[in-house]
Structures are given as C-alpha cells and as structure tokens.
Motif scaffolding. Structure first.
Motif, PDB file in Angstrom:
ATOM      1  N   ARG A  51     -77.034 -27.096  19.567  1.00  0.00           N
ATOM      2  CA  ARG A  51     -77.248 -26.775  20.970  1.00  0.00           C
ATOM      3  C   ARG A  51     -78.615 -27.319  21.381  1.00  0.00           C
ATOM      4  N   VAL A  52     -78.683 -27.861  22.601  1.00  0.00           N
ATOM      5  CA  VAL A  52     -79.925 -28.413  23.138  1.00  0.00           C
ATOM      6  C   VAL A  52     -80.161 -27.830  24.539  1.00  0.00           C
ATOM      7  N   ASP A  53     -81.367 -27.289  24.740  1.00  0.00           N
ATOM      8  CA  ASP A  53     -81.799 -26.800  26.059  1.00  0.00           C
ATOM      9  C   ASP A  53     -83.069 -27.563  26.432  1.00  0.00           C
ATOM     10  N   ALA A  54     -83.105 -28.090  27.648  1.00  0.00           N
ATOM     11  CA  ALA A  54     -84.242 -28.919  28.055  1.00  0.00           C
ATOM     12  C   ALA A  54     -84.633 -28.650  29.503  1.00  0.00           C
ATOM     13  N   GLN A  55     -85.811 -29.147  29.856  1.00  0.00           N
ATOM     14  CA  GLN A  55     -86.310 -29.029  31.232  1.00  0.00           C
ATOM     15  C   GLN A  55     -87.178 -30.238  31.530  1.00  0.00           C
ATOM     16  N   GLY A  56     -86.976 -30.816  32.700  1.00  0.00           N
ATOM     17  CA  GLY A  56     -87.742 -31.965  33.116  1.00  0.00           C
ATOM     18  C   GLY A  56     -88.799 -31.606  34.142  1.00  0.00           C
ATOM     19  N   PRO A  57     -89.566 -32.593  34.626  1.00  0.00           N
ATOM     20  CA  PRO A  57     -90.624 -32.321  35.610  1.00  0.00           C
ATOM     21  C   PRO A  57     -90.085 -31.705  36.891  1.00  0.00           C
ATOM     22  N   GLY A  58     -88.853 -32.022  37.254  1.00  0.00           N
ATOM     23  CA  GLY A  58     -88.289 -31.512  38.503  1.00  0.00           C
ATOM     24  C   GLY A  58     -87.601 -30.179  38.361  1.00  0.00           C
ATOM     25  N   GLY A  59     -87.602 -29.564  37.181  1.00  0.00           N
ATOM     26  CA  GLY A  59     -86.918 -28.287  36.997  1.00  0.00           C
ATOM     27  C   GLY A  59     -86.048 -28.316  35.757  1.00  0.00           C
ATOM     28  N   SER A  60     -85.153 -27.314  35.618  1.00  0.00           N
ATOM     29  CA  SER A  60     -84.312 -27.181  34.437  1.00  0.00           C
ATOM     30  C   SER A  60     -83.284 -28.295  34.359  1.00  0.00           C
ATOM     31  N   ALA A  61     -82.950 -28.686  33.101  1.00  0.00           N
ATOM     32  CA  ALA A  61     -81.899 -29.659  32.864  1.00  0.00           C
ATOM     33  C   ALA A  61     -80.740 -28.938  32.205  1.00  0.00           C
ATOM     34  N   PRO A  62     -79.539 -29.414  32.416  1.00  0.00           N
ATOM     35  CA  PRO A  62     -78.376 -28.758  31.801  1.00  0.00           C
ATOM     36  C   PRO A  62     -78.488 -28.758  30.281  1.00  0.00           C
ATOM     37  N   SER A  63     -77.834 -27.802  29.650  1.00  0.00           N
ATOM     38  CA  SER A  63     -77.763 -27.744  28.195  1.00  0.00           C
ATOM     39  C   SER A  63     -76.550 -28.515  27.696  1.00  0.00           C
ATOM     40  N   VAL A  64     -76.635 -28.975  26.443  1.00  0.00           N
ATOM     41  CA  VAL A  64     -75.518 -29.658  25.782  1.00  0.00           C
ATOM     42  C   VAL A  64     -75.310 -29.030  24.403  1.00  0.00           C
TER      43      VAL A  64
END
Length: 260
Positions: A239-252
């Motif tokens: 499982r991968v959870d991430a966040q970019g400069p513009g806000g949260s990114a979807p998980s995969v």
C-alpha cells in the motif's frame, strides 16, 4: 787400424742394397707379435770386430728407419679421418609442448540479493494499480529461492511528493524472518521500521519531514527467509499513501506477481 776399419765400412755401406720388402715384413711381425728375446752368445768379441759390427748395424738401422718413416707417412696420408657428429641441439624452451590453457572459472551463482536497477519482471495487470499521479506494480524477484525471497514494489509519480508512506506486508507462511530491505531513494530521507504483527512481516518507509520525492520511477524491496519450499505470494500485499505540494494524492495498493 782405424783407417782400415773406416774404409771397409764405407765400402760396405756403398755396396749395401737394403731389401725393403723383408724389412717391412719384419716390422709388421714385430708389431703383430710379441718380441723374441735371444740369448747372447758366450764369449768376447775382439774389439775391431765388435766395432765393425756396431757400425754396420747402425747403418742398417738408420736406413731401415728411413724406410719405415716413408711407409708410415704413405699409410697416414691415405687414411680418411671422419669427424664424429656433434650432439643434436636440444630444443629450446619456446619449442616445448604448449601448456594446457587455464580452465574456465566456475560460474558464479547470483547471491540472493537484488540491487537497485536490476532487471525486473513485468507484472501482470492484477498486481498493478494507478490512481491520479501514482502508478505501482508489485512482483516477486526472480532471484528468490526455496528458502529466501525478495519482493519488489515499483512506484511512479508524475509530480514531486512531499509526503510518502510505503508499506509491504508478507504473510507468515512459516519461518518468515527479516533479512534486509532497500530502496532507490536516499536512505537518509526515510524512517524505516520492520516488525512482525498479526501473523504478517511488515516493512514500512516514511518520508522524513522537509524531504521531497522527485517525480519519476522509484523502487522499494523487502527480503526475508522462509520455510524450505516454493513460497506462494498470494497472501502478500503493498500500500502507498502520498501527498504532493497541491494537497493529498490518491493511494494505491495491490499484490505481488509470481517470479517470471
């Protein structure tokens, strides 16, 4: 008296005709057979007769010596001397039998560790996941053995990430124990934990505050021993959870394809 002896000796020498054939025969007999010693007659010779006999014998010997020298010289000149053949030259070291070429080194069996950048199998669609800026794929490393395994996660992002948590979960199928882990991103950028929980071996990477994951492709891997035999990865997941400069990114999330 002396003059008379000299005159007679001189006349005898002039009248003497040496028999060379007899002399040569005597010389050959002397060479071929042992010398015959003769006893001297008893009695004394008169002085004139003894002197005369000595001079005559000396003349004969001198003449005979010249004849023998001539014969020996003639015989020597007719002989052919053959020089003995010299020893055959020994072969030099350069003409020796070539040495046996060195044997080829034994093939090196790859160690059960995969380094970053090594070829990876193409995972099937069932273990791939994509959501927004993230794409992921899990697979069992082809270098895994009947007693050791490595499972890989490939993660792509189309934009930089300021927050990232990656988790690999391996089911306890018997004897599953941690032997190591690695990632292609800098080691100092992550906090890494490995623990056994709820019958699962869990590897977790958490991006440190203030660090950024650049856009591109990155890889994470967990390594572990297990009970002898071909291990099934059906119960493993990521499982991968991430966040970019513009806000949260979807998980995969997904599973791991068997080694190809």
């Amino acid at each position: 008296m002396n003059e008379e002896i000299s005159r007679r000796l001189h006349e005898a020498a002039q009248a003497h005709q040496p028999d060379r054939a007899r002399m040569l025969a005597r010389v050959q007999r002397g060479v071929a057979g042992p010398a015959v010693r003769h006893r001297a007659r008893r009695g004394l010779w008169s002085a004139p007769r003894a002197a005369l006999a000595g001079l005559v014998a000396g003349g004969i010997l001198a003449t005979g010596g010249l004849a023998v020298d001539a014969i020996v010289a003639t015989s020597s000149s007719s002989e052919t001397v053959v020089a003995p053949a010299g020893p055959s030259p020994s072969p030099s070291a350069s003409t020796g039998t070539p040495g046996t070429p060195p044997s080829r080194p034994a093939p090196v069996v790859p160690a059960p560790v995969t380094t970053p950048g090594s070829p990876r199998p193409t995972p099937s669609a069932a273990v791939q996941a994509q959501n927004g800026v993230l794409w992921s794929a899990g697979s069992v490393d082809p270098h895994s053995t009947v007693y050791w395994s490595q499972e890989n996660l490939v993660l792509r992002t189309t934009q930089p990430l300021t927050s990232l948590t990656v988790e690999l979960r391996f089911a306890q199928t018997g004897g599953v124990q941690d032997t190591g882990d690695w990632r292609t991103l800098p080691t100092d950028d992550f906090t890494v934990t490995v623990q056994q929980t709820g019958g699962t071996l869990v590897y977790r990477w958490v991006l440190r505050p203030g660090r950024t994951v650049p856009a591109g492709e990155h890889e994470f891997a967990g390594q572990f021993n297990h009970a002898t035999g071909v291990r099934s990865a059906a119960g493993d997941a990521y499982r991968v959870d991430a966040q970019g400069p513009g806000g949260s990114a979807p998980s995969v999330w997904g599973g791991f394809a068997p080694a190809q």
